[in-house]
Design a protein around this motif. Structure first.
Motif, PDB file in Angstrom:
ATOM      1  N   ASP A  51     -19.889  16.367  43.633  1.00 13.49           N
ATOM      2  CA  ASP A  51     -19.595  17.306  42.553  1.00 13.49           C
ATOM      3  C   ASP A  51     -20.739  17.385  41.535  1.00 13.49           C
ATOM      4  OD1 ASP A  51     -19.250  14.844  41.374  1.00 13.49           O
ATOM      5  OD2 ASP A  51     -17.184  15.187  40.737  1.00 13.49           O
ATOM      6  N   THR A  52     -21.974  17.462  42.052  1.00 10.47           N
ATOM      7  CA  THR A  52     -23.152  17.592  41.197  1.00 10.47           C
ATOM      8  C   THR A  52     -23.919  18.858  41.558  1.00 10.47           C
ATOM      9  OG1 THR A  52     -24.549  16.331  42.699  1.00 10.47           O
ATOM     10  CG2 THR A  52     -23.411  15.081  40.975  1.00 10.47           C
ATOM     11  N   SER A 104     -17.135   3.301  43.711  1.00 14.29           N
ATOM     12  CA  SER A 104     -17.557   2.401  44.779  1.00 14.29           C
ATOM     13  C   SER A 104     -18.114   3.210  45.951  1.00 14.29           C
ATOM     14  CB  SER A 104     -16.386   1.539  45.251  1.00 14.29           C
ATOM     15  OG  SER A 104     -15.359   2.374  45.751  1.00 14.29           O
ATOM     16  N   TYR A 105     -18.814   2.521  46.842  1.00 10.76           N
ATOM     17  CA  TYR A 105     -19.485   3.211  47.955  1.00 10.76           C
ATOM     18  C   TYR A 105     -18.526   3.964  48.866  1.00 10.76           C
ATOM     19  CZ  TYR A 105     -17.944  -0.394  51.211  1.00 10.76           C
ATOM     20  OH  TYR A 105     -17.184  -1.213  51.984  1.00 10.76           O
ATOM     21  N   ASP A 106     -17.262   3.529  48.930  1.00  9.99           N
ATOM     22  CA  ASP A 106     -16.313   4.176  49.846  1.00  9.99           C
ATOM     23  C   ASP A 106     -15.576   5.362  49.214  1.00  9.99           C
ATOM     24  OD1 ASP A 106     -14.877   2.563  48.152  1.00  9.99           O
ATOM     25  OD2 ASP A 106     -13.713   1.572  49.729  1.00  9.99           O
ATOM     26  N   ASP A 107     -15.961   5.741  48.000  1.00 10.98           N
ATOM     27  CA  ASP A 107     -15.416   6.930  47.347  1.00 10.98           C
ATOM     28  C   ASP A 107     -15.832   8.144  48.185  1.00 10.98           C
ATOM     29  OD1 ASP A 107     -15.081   9.230  45.760  1.00 10.98           O
ATOM     30  OD2 ASP A 107     -15.555   8.163  43.912  1.00 10.98           O
ATOM     31  N   PRO A 108     -14.885   8.997  48.619  1.00 15.52           N
ATOM     32  CA  PRO A 108     -15.246  10.167  49.443  1.00 15.52           C
ATOM     33  C   PRO A 108     -16.145  11.171  48.724  1.00 15.52           C
ATOM     34  CG  PRO A 108     -12.874  10.131  48.964  1.00 15.52           C
ATOM     35  CD  PRO A 108     -13.453   8.877  48.408  1.00 15.52           C
ATOM     36  N   ASN A 109     -16.262  11.062  47.395  1.00 12.92           N
ATOM     37  CA  ASN A 109     -17.131  11.947  46.628  1.00 12.92           C
ATOM     38  C   ASN A 109     -18.594  11.492  46.682  1.00 12.92           C
ATOM     39  OD1 ASN A 109     -17.648  14.173  44.888  1.00 12.92           O
ATOM     40  ND2 ASN A 109     -17.574  12.833  43.120  1.00 12.92           N
ATOM     41  N   ILE A 110     -18.857  10.277  47.150  1.00 11.85           N
ATOM     42  CA  ILE A 110     -20.221   9.754  47.253  1.00 11.85           C
ATOM     43  C   ILE A 110     -20.852  10.274  48.540  1.00 11.85           C
ATOM     44  CG2 ILE A 110     -21.621   7.657  47.506  1.00 11.85           C
ATOM     45  CD1 ILE A 110     -20.530   8.034  44.708  1.00 11.85           C
TER      46      ILE A 110
END
Length: 155
Positions: A51-52, A104-110
């Protein structure tokens, strides 16, 4: 090409922050990105959120530039790819990202940004004073001898 990659690796290995330049509808946009602590093999890796604006910009135009300023100056031109690979995100994740991205790394937004380097240019600061004088003279329109202060590498 191995020699060129080793040169670039040596120039950027200790630089903590790079400037990633993307193309927006208004033109070029640069922002700081944390440098990954992995062996440079021709690909640069960065973490961001979906979302960037940079995510959207890369979706529409994947030509980017990554600039490093440390003991030398390095400009790397390449093509960006958005990669959603949980294992790679975990490999690259650090406590710094936990604080910067507040997740955290497992955030689906990452998501990962993989930049495949196509060419690079660098300015070695072995003689920084000489370089500053050369650049100043050129900017002010004065005659300046060509001092071969930069080098271009095709990857």
């Amino acid at each position: 090409m191995q020699k060129e990659l080793e040169t670039l690796r040596d120039l950027i290995k200790d630089v903590d922050t790079a400037m990633l330049t993307t193309i927006s509808e208004e033109g070029l946009v640069s922002r700081p990105m944390k440098t990954q602590e992995v062996e440079f093999d021709g690909d640069l890796w960065f973490l961001t959120k979906k979302d960037t604006e940079k995510y959207e910009e890369i979706l529409h135009e994947n030509e980017v530039n990554v600039a490093y300023a440390g003991n030398s100056y390095v400009s790397i031109r390449g093509r960006a790819e958005l990669v959603d690979d949980l294992a790679k995100k975990k490999e690259l994740w650090s406590n710094a990202y936990e604080k910067i991205l507040q997740t955290s790394y497992d955030d689906p937004n990452i998501v990962l940004i993989k930049v495949k380097a196509e060419s690079a240019e660098y300015w070695d600061t072995g003689s920084f004073t000489k370089n500053v004088v050369f650049i100043y003279k050129r900017i002010t329109g004065q005659e300046a001898e060509d001092t071969d202060i930069n080098e271009t590498l095709e990857l």
